[in-house]
Enzyme design. Structure first.
Site, short mmCIF file in Angstrom:
data_model
loop_
_atom_site.label_atom_id
_atom_site.label_comp_id
_atom_site.label_asym_id
_atom_site.label_seq_id
_atom_site.Cartn_x
_atom_site.Cartn_y
_atom_site.Cartn_z
N LYS A 192 0.87 -1.19 0.00
CA LYS A 192 0.00 0.00 0.00
C LYS A 192 0.89 1.22 0.00
CE LYS A 192 -3.86 2.23 0.28
NZ LYS A 192 -3.40 2.92 -0.97
N GLN A 242 7.26 3.77 3.91
CA GLN A 242 5.84 3.44 3.93
C GLN A 242 5.57 2.17 4.75
OE1 GLN A 242 3.86 5.51 1.53
NE2 GLN A 242 2.23 4.96 2.93
N LYS A 260 5.52 3.29 8.32
CA LYS A 260 4.36 4.18 8.53
C LYS A 260 3.07 3.38 8.60
CE LYS A 260 4.22 7.46 5.45
NZ LYS A 260 3.92 8.39 4.32
N LYS A 274 5.44 1.76 -3.16
CA LYS A 274 5.41 3.11 -3.75
C LYS A 274 5.67 2.98 -5.23
CE LYS A 274 4.94 7.42 -2.43
NZ LYS A 274 4.23 7.95 -1.24
N GLY A 307 -2.54 8.33 -4.30
CA GLY A 307 -1.88 9.53 -4.82
C GLY A 307 -0.63 9.90 -4.03
N ASP A 308 0.11 10.83 -4.57
CA ASP A 308 1.27 11.45 -3.92
C ASP A 308 1.54 12.70 -4.76
OD1 ASP A 308 3.48 10.77 -1.75
OD2 ASP A 308 4.58 11.53 -3.45
N ASN A 356 -1.89 19.16 -1.81
CA ASN A 356 -2.89 18.48 -0.99
C ASN A 356 -2.56 18.55 0.49
OD1 ASN A 356 -3.34 15.60 0.42
ND2 ASN A 356 -5.14 16.15 -0.76
N SER A 380 -6.73 5.86 3.73
CA SER A 380 -6.72 4.94 2.58
C SER A 380 -7.08 3.53 3.05
CB SER A 380 -5.34 4.90 1.92
OG SER A 380 -5.17 5.98 1.05
P1 NDP Z 1 1.07 17.84 -4.30
O1 NDP Z 1 1.51 17.48 -5.67
O2 NDP Z 1 -0.37 18.08 -4.05
O3 NDP Z 1 1.85 19.15 -3.81
C1 NDP Z 1 3.23 19.16 -3.74
C2 NDP Z 1 3.68 20.53 -3.28
O4 NDP Z 1 5.07 20.47 -2.98
C3 NDP Z 1 3.52 21.59 -4.34
O5 NDP Z 1 3.32 22.84 -3.74
C4 NDP Z 1 4.85 21.52 -5.07
O6 NDP Z 1 5.22 22.71 -5.77
C5 NDP Z 1 5.80 21.30 -3.91
N1 NDP Z 1 6.97 20.58 -4.38
C6 NDP Z 1 7.00 19.33 -4.91
N2 NDP Z 1 8.24 19.01 -5.28
C7 NDP Z 1 9.00 20.07 -4.97
C8 NDP Z 1 10.38 20.35 -5.10
N3 NDP Z 1 11.21 19.44 -5.62
N4 NDP Z 1 10.83 21.54 -4.65
C9 NDP Z 1 9.99 22.45 -4.12
N5 NDP Z 1 8.66 22.25 -3.97
C10 NDP Z 1 8.19 21.08 -4.40
O7 NDP Z 1 1.64 16.70 -3.36
P2 NDP Z 1 1.19 16.31 -1.88
O8 NDP Z 1 0.73 17.49 -1.14
O9 NDP Z 1 0.31 15.12 -2.00
O10 NDP Z 1 2.58 15.78 -1.29
C11 NDP Z 1 3.46 16.63 -0.56
C12 NDP Z 1 4.36 15.77 0.31
O11 NDP Z 1 3.55 15.01 1.22
C13 NDP Z 1 5.20 14.73 -0.44
O12 NDP Z 1 6.43 14.56 0.24
C14 NDP Z 1 4.38 13.45 -0.30
O13 NDP Z 1 5.18 12.29 -0.42
C15 NDP Z 1 3.85 13.62 1.11
N6 NDP Z 1 2.67 12.85 1.45
C16 NDP Z 1 1.52 12.93 0.73
C17 NDP Z 1 0.40 12.22 1.11
C18 NDP Z 1 -0.90 12.36 0.42
O14 NDP Z 1 -1.88 11.80 0.91
N7 NDP Z 1 -1.01 13.12 -0.68
C19 NDP Z 1 0.44 11.30 2.25
C20 NDP Z 1 1.67 11.35 3.00
C21 NDP Z 1 2.74 12.08 2.58
P3 NDP Z 1 5.15 22.72 -7.38
O15 NDP Z 1 3.70 22.61 -7.70
O16 NDP Z 1 5.78 24.00 -7.77
O17 NDP Z 1 5.93 21.51 -7.84
O1 2IT Z 2 3.20 8.85 1.48
C1 2IT Z 2 2.04 8.44 1.69
O2 2IT Z 2 1.70 7.93 2.76
C2 2IT Z 2 1.05 8.60 0.62
N1 2IT Z 2 1.36 9.20 -0.41
C3 2IT Z 2 -0.34 8.05 0.78
C4 2IT Z 2 -0.37 6.59 0.47
C5 2IT Z 2 -1.73 5.96 0.44
O3 2IT Z 2 -1.78 4.78 0.08
O4 2IT Z 2 -2.73 6.60 0.76
#
Ligand code: NDP
Ligand code: 2IT
Length: 463
Positions: free
Chosen positions: A107, A128, A131, A143, A182-183, A257, A395
Site C-alpha cells: 500500500k 511506507q 508508517k 510506492k 496519490g502522492d 494536498n 486509505s
Molecule cells: P502535491 O503534488 O499536491 O503538492 C506538492 C507541493 O510540494 C507543491 O506545492 C509543489 O510545488 C511542492 N513541491 C513538490 N516538489 C518540490 C520540489 N522538488 N521543490 C519544491 N517544492 C516542491 O503533493 P502532496 O501534497 O500530495 O505531497 C506533498 C508531500 O507530502 C510529499 O512529500 C508526499 O510524499 C507527502 N505525502 C503525501 C500524502 C498524500 O496523501 N497526498 C500522504 C503522506 C505524505 P510545485 O507545484 O511547484 O511543484
Molecule cells: O506517502 C504516503 O503515505 C502517501 N502518499 C499516501 C499513500 C496511500 O496509500 O494513501
C-alpha cells in the site's frame, strides 16, 4: 555496474559498540545499492534506532529481519509511451516498488514528478512499510510513479498518460495484492483516469486504488486526511507537553494536498499560518492565511493550476522567489512539500527564531544534518512516518469500506483518524524514551513501526 554484495550468511553477533554496528550495516547496504542516496538516507535514519534496539534480541538479528526489510520484495519498471495533443510521442519510465507485504497488501502512493527515480521510490516504499505499521491497520509498504511531469499538460494529455501507465500497472495490483494511491502530482484527477482504465481493462469494479472520488468508492475525508493528521499529531505532541495549538504562529511549506489541508486544520485549532510555497518560492502573509484565502489557493492549485506568487499579487503580501519559508519567525513548522526541503541552515534559522516543534507532512523533508541541529536546539520533531500517516490510514479505511460495499460519514472517518493519530503518538511515547515532555519521536516511530513488521516476518518464515 558494480557487483552487488551478498548479505553474509553468518549468524549476526551482538555489536561491540553501537556506532560500529550501524556503520558496518550501512556500509553493506551502500555497497548493495550504489547511487541511491535517498534510499540510503532513509535506511540510515531507521538503522540508527533499530540496531541498538535489537542488539540484545538475537531472534531479530539471526533471522536478519532488518537486512531483509532493506531489500524490496520486487521492483517493477516499465515503459510508458503516450501521445501529446499535437500527436508527438513521449516516453516515460513507470515504476512500482513492492517493498514489504508482511502485515498486509502493498500500500502506498504513486508520484508523478520529473525527479522520480528508483532511489526516491525505494526510500518512499521503505518509509511506507514503517508508517503503515504505525497506523495499526493491515497494510504493507509500496510506492510507485513516473518521471512524467503533469505541469503544463492538458487534461487529455494527463488522461492518455494515466491510461498508458495503468495498461502496464494493471498486471501487478489488486485489492488483496497492491493498492496504490496519490502522492506528488497524483490527485483526484489522475486517480480517476487510472481507475477508469483499470476498470476498462479488467471489466471489474474493484478497490484497487484509494483516493477515488466519493461517487465511485472513495472515502470521505481521504483528501483532507494527511494534512489533518499532521495537525492532529502536533496537537497530541503539544498536549503531551502541557501546551496547545491555540494562538500559535505556523510556517507551512508546499501548497498542494497536504499543505492546504494542514492550513485548514491549523485555522480550526486557532493557530495562524503565515506562509505557503511551491517550487518557485514562498509567500509570507503576516495577517494569516484564513479560510477564504485558503479556498482561493485551493482553486489556484487544483483548478487554475497556477503559481504561488499569484497569492502575493491577490492579497498584497511578500513573495520571495527561489526561497523557502524557514527564515520566517514561528512557533511551529510544517514541511509539506518534498524530501530534503529543510537543511541544517534552515534548521538553525528555526532554532534561532524560537520554533519549538515540527510535524512533518512531506516524506523525509528534513536532512540528517538538520535533524541534528533541531535536536540540539531542543525542537520536538514528529517524523513523517508518524506525522503524515493519517493519509494512508484513511486509505486503509477506504479499503475497509470498499470491502464492505459501504460508506461511512465524514464524522465517522474523522473520529477514526483522530483515534489512529492518538495511537501513533502513544506508540512514539512508549518507544521514544519518555522523559516527561521530552519524547524522542524519531526513535519511537522507528522502533514501534519495526516491531510489528518484524514479528510478522519472523512468524512467516525466511523468504
Ligand atoms: P502535491 O503534488 O499536491 O503538492 C506538492 C507541493 O510540494 C507543491 O506545492 C509543489 O510545488 C511542492 N513541491 C513538490 N516538489 C518540490 C520540489 N522538488 N521543490 C519544491 N517544492 C516542491 O503533493 P502532496 O501534497 O500530495 O505531497 C506533498 C508531500 O507530502 C510529499 O512529500 C508526499 O510524499 C507527502 N505525502 C503525501 C500524502 C498524500 O496523501 N497526498 C500522504 C503522506 C505524505 P510545485 O507545484 O511547484 O511543484
Ligand atoms: O506517502 C504516503 O503515505 C502517501 N502518499 C499516501 C499513500 C496511500 O496509500 O494513501
Amino acid at each position: 555496474m558494480p557487483q552487488a554484495k551478498k548479505l553474509s550468511s553468518k549468524p549476526a553477533t551482538a555489536p561491540s559498540k553501537k556506532g560500529g554496528d550501524v556503520d558496518e550495516f550501512l556500509h553493506l547496504i551502500a555497497a548493495r545499492n550504489p547511487s541511491e542516496p535517498e534510499f540510503l538516507q532513509a535506511v540510515h535514519e531507521v538503522a540508527q534506532d533499530v540496531l541498538p534496539f535489537i542488539a540484545d534480541k538475537p531472534e531479530y538479528r539471526e533471522l536478519k529481519v532488518l537486512e531483509r526489510m532493506t531489500e524490496p520484495d520486487r521492483i517493477l519498471s516499465f515503459r510508458v509511451a503516450w501521445q501529446d495533443d499535437d500527436g508527438h510521442v513521449h516516453i516515460n519510465r513507470g515504476y512500482r516498488v513492492q517493498g514489504n507485504n508482511a502485515i498486509g497488501p502493498y500500500k502506498g502512493g504513486l508520484r508523478f514528478h520529473p525527479s522520480v527515480n528508483q532511489s526516491i521510490l525505494k526510500f518512499l516504499a521503505f518509509e511506507q512499510t514503517f508508517k503503515n505499521s504505525l497506523t495499526s491497520l493491515p497494510m504493507g509498504g509500496g510506492k510507485g510513479g513516473s518521471d512524467f511531469d503533469p505541469k503544463g499538460r492538458s487534461d487529455s494529455e494527463v488522461m492518455r498518460f494515466c491510461q498508458a501507465f495503468m495498461t502496464e500497472l494493471v498486471n501487478h495490483i489488486g485489492p488483496d495484492c497492491d493498492v496504490p494511491a496519490g502522492d506528488i502530482g497524483v490527485g483526484a484527477r489522475e486517480i480517476g483516469y487510472l481507475f477508469g482504465q483499470h476498470k476498462r481493462l479488467t471489466r471489474q469494479f474493484q478497490g484497487i486504488l484509494t483516493g477515488k472520488g466519493p461517487s465511485f468508492g472513495g472515502s470521505l475525508m481521504r483528501p483532507e486526511a494527511t494534512g489533518f493528521g499532521v495537525v492532529y499529531m502536533m496537537d497530541n505532541m503539544l498536549r503531551h507537553a502541557g501546551d496547545s495549538l491555540d494562538g500559535k504562529t505556523c510556517v507551512v511549506s508546499g501548497s498542494g494536498n497536504v499543505a492546504t489541508f494542514c492550513v485548514a486544520k491549523l485555522n480550526e485549532f486557532g493557530a495562524k499560518v503565515v506562509t505557503l510555497s511551491d517550487s518557485s518560492g514562498f509567500i509570507h502573509d503576516p495577517e494569516g492565511i484564513d479560510a477564504e484565502k485558503l479556498a482561493w489557493v485551493m482553486d489556484l492549485k487544483n483548478n487554475r493550476r497556477g503559481r504561488i506568487d499569484a497569492y502575493a499579487k491577490e492579497f498584497k503580501c511578500d513573495f520571495q522567489a527561489d526561497a523557502k519559508p524557514w527564515t520566517v519567525p514561528c512557533d511551529l513548522a510544517f514541511p509539506c512539500a518534498t524530501q530534503n526541503e529543510l537543511n541544517e541552515i534552515d534548521a538553525a534559522a528555526l532554532v534561532k527564531n524560537g520554533c519549538h516543534a515540527i510535524s512533518e507532512g512531506a516524506n523525509m523533508p528534513t536532512t540528517p544534518g538538520a535533524v541534528q541541529v533541531l535536536q540540539e536546539g531542543g525542537i520536538s520533531l514528529a517524523p513523517a512516518k508518524a506525522a503524515n500517516a493519517g493519509g494512508v490510514a484513511v486509505s486503509g479505511l477506504e479499503m475497509s469500506q470498499n470491502s464492505q460495499r459501504y460508506a461511512w460519514t465524514s464524522e465517522e472517518v474523522d473520529t477514526k483518524l483522530k483515534s489512529i493519530m492518538a495511537g501513533i503518538h502513544e506508540q512514539c511515547v512508549t518507544y521514544g524514551e519518555p522523559d516527561q515532555s521530552n519524547v524522542n519521536y524519531l526513535k519511537g516511530a522507528n522502533i514501534a513501526g519495526f516491531v510489528k513488521v518484524a514479528e510478522a516476518m519472523i512468524a512467516q518464515g525466511v523468504h
